[in-house]
Write a protein that holds these residues in place. Structure first.
Motif, short mmCIF file in Angstrom:
data_model
loop_
_atom_site.label_atom_id
_atom_site.label_comp_id
_atom_site.label_asym_id
_atom_site.label_seq_id
_atom_site.Cartn_x
_atom_site.Cartn_y
_atom_site.Cartn_z
N GLY A 138 -5.64 -10.83 -25.19
CA GLY A 138 -6.57 -10.27 -26.16
C GLY A 138 -7.49 -11.23 -26.85
N ALA A 139 -7.36 -12.53 -26.60
CA ALA A 139 -8.26 -13.50 -27.24
C ALA A 139 -9.64 -13.44 -26.59
CB ALA A 139 -7.69 -14.91 -27.14
N MET A 140 -10.66 -13.75 -27.38
CA MET A 140 -12.02 -13.79 -26.85
C MET A 140 -12.21 -14.99 -25.94
SD MET A 140 -13.52 -11.13 -28.04
CE MET A 140 -15.26 -11.51 -27.80
N SER A 141 -11.52 -16.10 -26.26
CA SER A 141 -11.64 -17.30 -25.42
C SER A 141 -10.38 -18.15 -25.59
CB SER A 141 -12.88 -18.12 -25.78
OG SER A 141 -12.78 -18.62 -27.11
N TYR A 142 -10.17 -19.05 -24.61
CA TYR A 142 -9.03 -19.95 -24.60
C TYR A 142 -9.56 -21.36 -24.31
CZ TYR A 142 -6.40 -15.59 -23.98
OH TYR A 142 -5.88 -14.33 -24.13
N HIS A 143 -9.03 -22.34 -25.02
CA HIS A 143 -9.45 -23.72 -24.79
C HIS A 143 -8.22 -24.62 -24.75
CE1 HIS A 143 -11.91 -27.34 -24.82
NE2 HIS A 143 -11.11 -27.82 -25.76
N TRP A 144 -8.10 -25.38 -23.65
CA TRP A 144 -6.98 -26.29 -23.45
C TRP A 144 -7.41 -27.74 -23.66
CZ3 TRP A 144 -2.02 -24.72 -22.26
CH2 TRP A 144 -1.85 -23.41 -21.82
N ASP A 145 -6.55 -28.52 -24.27
CA ASP A 145 -6.67 -29.97 -24.31
C ASP A 145 -5.33 -30.52 -23.81
OD1 ASP A 145 -6.73 -32.69 -24.86
OD2 ASP A 145 -7.87 -32.45 -26.69
N PHE A 146 -5.33 -31.14 -22.62
CA PHE A 146 -4.08 -31.52 -21.98
C PHE A 146 -3.54 -32.88 -22.44
CE2 PHE A 146 -6.30 -28.72 -18.91
CZ PHE A 146 -5.42 -27.65 -18.99
N THR A 154 -9.88 -31.25 -20.32
CA THR A 154 -9.81 -29.97 -21.01
C THR A 154 -10.15 -28.84 -20.04
OG1 THR A 154 -12.15 -30.10 -21.68
CG2 THR A 154 -10.52 -31.05 -23.19
N SER A 155 -9.94 -27.60 -20.48
CA SER A 155 -10.27 -26.44 -19.67
C SER A 155 -10.51 -25.25 -20.59
CB SER A 155 -9.16 -26.12 -18.67
OG SER A 155 -9.44 -24.90 -17.98
N ASP A 156 -11.44 -24.37 -20.20
CA ASP A 156 -11.70 -23.13 -20.92
C ASP A 156 -11.19 -21.92 -20.15
OD1 ASP A 156 -12.92 -24.31 -23.16
OD2 ASP A 156 -14.83 -24.47 -22.11
N GLU A 157 -10.42 -22.15 -19.10
CA GLU A 157 -9.82 -21.05 -18.36
C GLU A 157 -8.51 -20.65 -19.03
OE1 GLU A 157 -9.23 -22.28 -14.38
OE2 GLU A 157 -11.35 -22.64 -13.97
N LYS A 158 -8.22 -19.36 -19.02
CA LYS A 158 -6.96 -18.90 -19.59
C LYS A 158 -5.79 -19.51 -18.82
CE LYS A 158 -4.30 -14.78 -20.87
NZ LYS A 158 -4.24 -13.31 -20.91
N PHE A 159 -5.85 -19.42 -17.51
CA PHE A 159 -4.84 -20.03 -16.65
C PHE A 159 -5.53 -21.10 -15.80
CE2 PHE A 159 -3.16 -15.76 -17.48
CZ PHE A 159 -1.90 -16.08 -17.98
N PRO A 160 -5.52 -22.35 -16.24
CA PRO A 160 -6.21 -23.41 -15.50
C PRO A 160 -5.68 -23.53 -14.07
CG PRO A 160 -5.53 -24.16 -17.67
CD PRO A 160 -4.87 -22.83 -17.45
N GLN A 161 -6.59 -23.72 -13.14
CA GLN A 161 -6.22 -23.78 -11.73
C GLN A 161 -5.72 -25.15 -11.31
OE1 GLN A 161 -6.20 -20.96 -9.72
NE2 GLN A 161 -6.52 -20.07 -11.75
N SER A 197 -2.52 -28.98 -26.15
CA SER A 197 -2.95 -28.01 -27.16
C SER A 197 -3.67 -26.84 -26.52
CB SER A 197 -3.88 -28.67 -28.19
OG SER A 197 -3.22 -29.70 -28.89
N LEU A 198 -3.41 -25.66 -27.06
CA LEU A 198 -4.14 -24.45 -26.67
C LEU A 198 -4.73 -23.82 -27.92
CD1 LEU A 198 -4.97 -22.16 -24.72
CD2 LEU A 198 -2.76 -21.08 -25.22
N THR A 199 -6.04 -23.54 -27.89
CA THR A 199 -6.73 -22.89 -29.00
C THR A 199 -7.24 -21.53 -28.55
OG1 THR A 199 -7.42 -25.00 -29.96
CG2 THR A 199 -8.64 -23.04 -30.64
N THR A 200 -6.87 -20.48 -29.27
CA THR A 200 -7.39 -19.14 -28.99
C THR A 200 -8.44 -18.79 -30.04
OG1 THR A 200 -5.62 -18.15 -30.32
CG2 THR A 200 -5.24 -18.35 -27.95
N THR A 201 -9.45 -18.04 -29.62
CA THR A 201 -10.48 -17.55 -30.53
C THR A 201 -10.44 -16.03 -30.53
OG1 THR A 201 -11.88 -19.47 -30.07
CG2 THR A 201 -12.93 -17.57 -31.11
#
Length: 241
Positions: free
Chosen positions: A54-62, A67-74, A87-91
């Motif tokens: 349900g989040a508008m966006s997802y941002h990963w910092d590994f 980093t990645s803006d994919e919900k499930f990074p490939q 870290s995972l940030t949801t908006t």
């Protein structure tokens, strides 16, 4: 004139009341994740699950500069065996952000003992060469880098008994997706430096790992006449580079 003023005052009151209304409250999508990969290790694709929907966006910092803006990074690959702050940030709607940070331990398989099993094909290669040195080359990225070298030992006279050598701080990762990240075992003739056997994981053979004991064994098959002339005992660990 009085009627116009009254209508104007009423309009201003409506506008004022509208401006005093509270902003709509949007639900906060709380960030969360779990590591889905068993034995997460260097040079291997690491997967995550149990993310909120349900989040508008997802941002990963590994924590490794990527980093990645994919919900499930490939593609998530770590190159050092240590603990990372991921870290995972949801908006959510209304641009509301929520961040969670977790410590993720990335490990590697480390060799404990290497046994040279003198089978017929291996005997044919080293027979009569006298003093032979074993060198272990550990590949980092696409480079060969020697990280461990045994003392020289003699082969050629009696190859009927296996020779077991303890090994420390030689790690490998990527199994089963990246066998090229495994170390290479090289037998070199002591007097001339000639390479007698240059062995890597072209075939895993009898790969066995006991997760309860955190250790295992594997047969290494050589790319020279393909003898299964080496066997390693290994364990899984993290926190080493």
């Amino acid at each position: 004139m009085y009627l116009k003023i009254k209508k104007l005052s009423l309009l201003m009151l409506v506008v004022l009341l509208a401006g005093c209304q509270e902003e709509p409250e949007y639900p906060v999508i709380e960030a969360d994740f779990e590591v889905a990969t068993e034995f997460p290790r260097i040079f291997n694709h690491i997967e995550f699950d149990n993310l909120p929907d349900g989040a508008m966006s997802y941002h990963w910092d590994f924590g490794n500069g990527k980093t990645s803006d994919e919900k499930f990074p490939q593609v998530v690959v770590f190159e050092e065996a240590k603990t990372y702050s991921v870290s995972l940030t949801t908006t959510s709607l209304g641009a509301i952000k929520n961040t969670v940070t977790k410590e993720v331990q990335i490990g590697a398989f480390f060799i404990k003992n290497l046994t040279i099993k003198p089978e017929a094909a291996l005997k044919e290669v080293v027979q009569g060469n006298g003093k032979v040195r074993l060198i272990i080359l550990q590949r980092k990225n696409t480079e060969y880098e020697p990280v461990f070298e045994t003392v020289a030992f003699e082969l050629g006279e009696d190859l009927n008994q296996p020779i077991t050598i303890p090994v420390t701080n030689v790690g490998f990762g990527g199994w089963p997706n990246s066998y090229q990240q495994y170390p290479i075992f090289r037998l070199v003739e002591e007097s001339t430096g000639a390479i007698l056997v240059d062995t890597e994981y072209v075939n895993y053979g009898n790969f066995q790992f006991n997760s309860e004991e955190n250790s295992g064994t594997s047969i290494i098959k050589s790319n020279i006449r393909n003898p299964s002339g080496f066997e390693i005992e290994f364990y899984y660990d993290h926190g080493k580079e």
